[in-house]
Enzyme design. Structure first.
Site, PDB file in Angstrom:
ATOM      1  N   GLU A 179       0.806  -0.710  -4.736  1.00  0.00           N
ATOM      2  CA  GLU A 179      -0.342   0.165  -4.952  1.00  0.00           C
ATOM      3  C   GLU A 179       0.146   1.588  -4.876  1.00  0.00           C
ATOM      4  OE1 GLU A 179      -3.718   2.737  -3.555  1.00  0.00           O
ATOM      5  OE2 GLU A 179      -1.805   2.287  -2.567  1.00  0.00           O
TER       6      GLU A 179
ATOM      7  N   GLU B 189      -4.070   3.512  -8.567  1.00  0.00           N
ATOM      8  CA  GLU B 189      -5.351   4.093  -8.171  1.00  0.00           C
ATOM      9  C   GLU B 189      -5.509   5.476  -8.787  1.00  0.00           C
ATOM     10  OE1 GLU B 189      -8.021   5.539  -4.361  1.00  0.00           O
ATOM     11  OE2 GLU B 189      -6.330   4.200  -3.995  1.00  0.00           O
TER      12      GLU B 189
ATOM     13  N   HIS C 125      -0.943  10.577  -2.747  1.00  0.00           N
ATOM     14  CA  HIS C 125      -2.299  10.197  -2.359  1.00  0.00           C
ATOM     15  C   HIS C 125      -3.241  11.389  -2.254  1.00  0.00           C
ATOM     16  CE1 HIS C 125      -5.584   9.300   0.492  1.00  0.00           C
ATOM     17  NE2 HIS C 125      -5.584   8.113  -0.093  1.00  0.00           N
TER      18      HIS C 125
ATOM     19  N   ASP D 195      -0.979   5.970  -5.903  1.00  0.00           N
ATOM     20  CA  ASP D 195      -2.048   6.920  -6.196  1.00  0.00           C
ATOM     21  C   ASP D 195      -1.534   7.969  -7.171  1.00  0.00           C
ATOM     22  OD1 ASP D 195      -3.944   6.062  -3.843  1.00  0.00           O
ATOM     23  OD2 ASP D 195      -1.979   6.372  -2.927  1.00  0.00           O
TER      24      ASP D 195
ATOM     25  N   HIS E 110       0.826  -1.211   0.000  1.00  0.00           N
ATOM     26  CA  HIS E 110       0.000   0.000   0.000  1.00  0.00           C
ATOM     27  C   HIS E 110       0.860   1.261   0.000  1.00  0.00           C
ATOM     28  CE1 HIS E 110      -2.859   2.828   2.272  1.00  0.00           C
ATOM     29  NE2 HIS E 110      -3.426   2.610   1.098  1.00  0.00           N
TER      30      HIS E 110
END
Length: 266
Positions: A42, A116, A57, A44, A15
């Site tokens: 993962e 993401e 993020h 962003d 993450h």
């Protein structure tokens, strides 16, 4: 290695990189995730004012850089001057906010990517199209999962890259209850990604029955990981890849031992 190929499961998805060990969404965190054995990272993505996808993020820069301001109102050259590492530890001072290009160039052939798509409340955002072009330029379509809480973004990126996997992120609470209604069974998402507290065995079995994968976010305790291993989850998004890879190995060993016992008794 590809999201489309069933390998070790559950996938260990770091993450924002290995964010328990390095500042989130930085090259340091992504390198660390790879070295700790994560299957995927993962990350962003937002667009800068000059339409460059950068890995961060928050829409605001304050929390991770100390600089007040919106990502989409700053040029890339301005974003690149900021320190995204010092807030985590002095040893990471000077760690920059990376572009998506930089991350793919750094570890694009080592791990899979869960990208993401942020900028959720801007219907005019070109984020899906810009990020799709980056992925095409690096020829890593088979290594990418696109995820978002915005289903329209996923539809747009799938139209451009029909062979990539897409996963719908689901908020907990009322949204999770709605997502269990069966309505999503008729949608084209390759994966659903709810909060780990909303994962039940019957939900995993139902999604597997229609050929869909199921991952859970964000899982950081031994008890949570074990409960997800027990129901056959396909992916675990975690800040701590060491925790999940270790328990996955233990789970594999336990299953092999049980299979051996059944073979002997049979």
């Amino acid at each position: 290695m590809s999201w489309a190929i069933q390998g070790k499961t559950p996938w260990v998805i770091a993450h924002r990189g290995a964010s328990a060990y390095a500042p989130e969404n930085t090259l340091a965190a992504f390198r660390k995730a790879y070295h700790l054995g994560a299957d995927a990272v993962e990350l962003d993505v937002h667009l800068t004012a000059d339409q460059v996808p950068v890995v961060i993020h928050d829409a605001d820069l304050k929390r991770t850089t100390g600089k007040a301001g919106k990502v989409n109102r700053m040029l890339l050259k301005e974003v690149k001057k900021l320190d995204a590492g010092s807030h985590f530890g002095v040893e990471f001072a000077g760690e920059a906010i990376p572009t998506l290009d930089e991350v793919i160039e750094e570890i694009g052939q080592k791990v899979l990517f869960d990208i993401e798509l942020k900028d959720l409340f801007n219907p005019f955002s070109k984020l899906p199209e810009v990020v799709a072009r980056v992925v095409q330029r690096h020829h890593v379509e088979d290594r990418i999962l696109f995820s978002s809480f915005n289903p329209i973004f996923l539809t747009r990126v799938k139209a451009l890259l029909p062979d990539v996997m897409v996963g719908l992120l689901i908020l907990p609470g009322w949204y999770a209850a709605w997502s269990k209604s069966g309505f999503l069974d008729y949608q084209t998402w390759d994966m659903l990604i709810p909060h780990y507290k909303d994962i039940l065995l019957e939900r995993v079995l139902a999604q597997h029955k229609i050929g869909r994968k199921l991952s859970a976010y964000t899982v950081n305790s031994k008890e949570e990981v074990i409960s997800l291993l027990d129901v056959g989850i396909d992916g675990i998004i975690t800040n701590d890849p060491i925790l999940v890879t270790g328990l996955r190995r233990t789970d594999d060993s336990t299953r092999m031992a049980r299979a051996g016992e059944r073979a002997v008794s049979g």
